[in-house]
Scaffold this motif. Sequence first.
Motif, PDB file in Angstrom:
ATOM      1  N   TYR A  31       0.907  -1.449  -0.171  1.00  0.00           N
ATOM      2  CA  TYR A  31       0.000   0.048   0.006  1.00  0.00           C
ATOM      3  C   TYR A  31       0.898   1.227  -0.103  1.00  0.00           C
ATOM      4  N   GLN A  32       0.138   2.357  -0.387  1.00  0.00           N
ATOM      5  CA  GLN A  32       0.645   3.574  -0.180  1.00  0.00           C
ATOM      6  C   GLN A  32      -0.315   4.616  -0.523  1.00  0.00           C
ATOM      7  N   VAL A  33      -0.216   5.921   0.033  1.00  0.00           N
ATOM      8  CA  VAL A  33      -1.035   7.124  -0.413  1.00  0.00           C
ATOM      9  C   VAL A  33      -0.883   7.276  -1.944  1.00  0.00           C
ATOM     10  N   GLU A  34      -1.883   7.550  -2.647  1.00  0.00           N
ATOM     11  CA  GLU A  34      -1.890   7.698  -4.037  1.00  0.00           C
ATOM     12  C   GLU A  34      -2.168   9.131  -4.429  1.00  0.00           C
ATOM     13  N   GLU A  51      -6.857   0.771 -12.673  1.00  0.00           N
ATOM     14  CA  GLU A  51      -5.507   1.502 -12.887  1.00  0.00           C
ATOM     15  C   GLU A  51      -5.343   2.491 -14.168  1.00  0.00           C
ATOM     16  N   GLN A  52      -6.512   2.263 -15.007  1.00  0.00           N
ATOM     17  CA  GLN A  52      -6.497   3.331 -16.259  1.00  0.00           C
ATOM     18  C   GLN A  52      -7.801   4.064 -15.968  1.00  0.00           C
ATOM     19  N   ASN A  53      -7.585   5.346 -15.934  1.00  0.00           N
ATOM     20  CA  ASN A  53      -8.600   6.375 -15.969  1.00  0.00           C
ATOM     21  C   ASN A  53      -8.842   7.239 -17.009  1.00  0.00           C
ATOM     22  N   LEU A  54      -9.615   6.359 -17.960  1.00  0.00           N
ATOM     23  CA  LEU A  54      -9.673   6.753 -19.204  1.00  0.00           C
ATOM     24  C   LEU A  54     -10.845   7.485 -19.649  1.00  0.00           C
ATOM     25  N   GLY A  97       1.768  10.340  -8.692  1.00  0.00           N
ATOM     26  CA  GLY A  97       2.071   9.482 -10.072  1.00  0.00           C
ATOM     27  C   GLY A  97       1.775   8.332 -10.215  1.00  0.00           C
ATOM     28  N   ALA A  98       1.930   7.604 -11.346  1.00  0.00           N
ATOM     29  CA  ALA A  98       1.389   6.228 -11.653  1.00  0.00           C
ATOM     30  C   ALA A  98       2.241   5.130 -10.998  1.00  0.00           C
ATOM     31  N   SER A  99       3.529   5.283 -11.250  1.00  0.00           N
ATOM     32  CA  SER A  99       4.513   4.316 -10.626  1.00  0.00           C
ATOM     33  C   SER A  99       5.511   4.683  -9.717  1.00  0.00           C
ATOM     34  N   PRO A 133      -5.539  13.363 -20.235  1.00  0.00           N
ATOM     35  CA  PRO A 133      -4.325  13.566 -21.312  1.00  0.00           C
ATOM     36  C   PRO A 133      -2.868  12.730 -20.713  1.00  0.00           C
ATOM     37  N   GLU A 134      -2.369  12.500 -21.547  1.00  0.00           N
ATOM     38  CA  GLU A 134      -1.073  11.856 -21.500  1.00  0.00           C
ATOM     39  C   GLU A 134      -0.025  12.755 -20.859  1.00  0.00           C
ATOM     40  N   SER A 135       0.969  12.277 -20.035  1.00  0.00           N
ATOM     41  CA  SER A 135       1.979  12.935 -19.422  1.00  0.00           C
ATOM     42  C   SER A 135       3.092  11.814 -19.022  1.00  0.00           C
ATOM     43  N   LEU A 136       4.183  12.040 -18.884  1.00  0.00           N
ATOM     44  CA  LEU A 136       5.309  11.115 -18.318  1.00  0.00           C
ATOM     45  C   LEU A 136       5.083  10.457 -17.061  1.00  0.00           C
ATOM     46  N   SER A 137       4.240  11.096 -16.279  1.00  0.00           N
ATOM     47  CA  SER A 137       3.942  10.232 -14.785  1.00  0.00           C
ATOM     48  C   SER A 137       2.873   9.546 -15.006  1.00  0.00           C
ATOM     49  N   ASN A 138       1.954   9.440 -16.089  1.00  0.00           N
ATOM     50  CA  ASN A 138       1.042   8.719 -16.102  1.00  0.00           C
ATOM     51  C   ASN A 138       0.978   7.707 -17.144  1.00  0.00           C
TER      52      ASN A 138
END
Lengths: 191, 206
Positions: free
Chosen positions: A91-94, B56-59, A112-114, B134-139
């Motif tokens: 887990y972690q805060v997202e 995991e995908q917010n489209l 962020g995602a990862s 929209p797309e970015s490096l962090s997503n």
Amino acid sequence: MPLFITRTIGLRIFLLLGFAVLTSSCSSTSEEIVDPNNKNVSLIYGYIEMREAKRTLNWLSFRRYRPSAQRYYAKIYDGLFYHIGVEHGSYQVEKFGSYGNRSNHGMIFTFGASGKNQTAIKIKKPGLYNVGTYKYVAEKDRRGNRTKFSFKKSKIPSEKELLTELLRSVKTNHSDYVHQIKWIENRLAKL
Amino acid sequence: MDKFVKLIFVLFLPMSIFACTTSVGKLEVTSLGQVKSDEIIVVGKIKLDPVLDKIEQNLSKNLGFPFNLFETSEALHRNKIYISINNQPIDINSKEAMWHKSVTSVNLEQTFFIRVKKPKTLYYSGGLVKTELPESLSNKLIFPGGVKFVIQPSDKAVYIGTFEYYRDYNEVEKVTLQNEYNEAKNSFVNKFGNKITLRQVKALKI
């Protein structure tokens, strides 16, 4: 004057988009009702001091990454955030944020995602898990805008103060959760 | 003039976005007729552990007019990975990787069949999964490649294997290459018949 109108329209569009994003993300995973008799779940909690963000912490989501993806929305009380019953996993805060009002628009803060952040924790057996006490620190990006942030570890409030507040909130809102209440009381007795 | 510029912007921006988003993912083969004489079919599979979950995908689909005319985000990105298989390696971590001509989208957890200009050496540079628009490096989730395969002049179709990515906190902790040739061959024969042979190729580190 035209500039003002443009700004107002811009703000309205921003608010509408923000609301759409917020509602879509909230509706993707609804708050699950945890069975008070389920002995396999854990209570996860933490604290963020948001003074530097100039916003109030109104919502926060925990993400589970393993064994499968899951999102849990925390209960918030004055910087304290917790979820009464999460299953085992990583887990972690997202994300976290504040709602908009007349003077401020809503904000969403995301890690962020990862990748791991400071709140990462692995829950292997049922119990009480603290992801930490943090101070929100605003950081500048390359252009000098305060669009970034980091978490700084903090000792205020103390674990004892935080657990006292947590116990009060759990007893008020989740009085059926006797296992969770027992865990908090046991931890408080050791401090 | 100002109104004209705005009109152009409103009319053509969605069209250009649509054009960009659909320029990738057209390398998937559904019939042998699509494969040109200087191309080969590459067969393989990408698996994630744990599998990609819907949350995991917010489209966001409800972008409103005029974006809602296309409704492409779900079909283009849901449970898909953008992979680069080409005669040259690319940097999958770069900003531009998503739009590289070698990048094509395939379904996760399913055998893919894509066509590639026949190279002497085939490079798998890795893949990208979009988590938000929209797309970015962090997503984006990034899955590394870094392997190559030697192609024979007589090859018409090659099997490269199943890449399985073990991930925690959305970071890849382990990659395994599994041999599911028999399953892939059955799918290949069902799809294209027995006219051409599917040859298994060995992965080599770049």
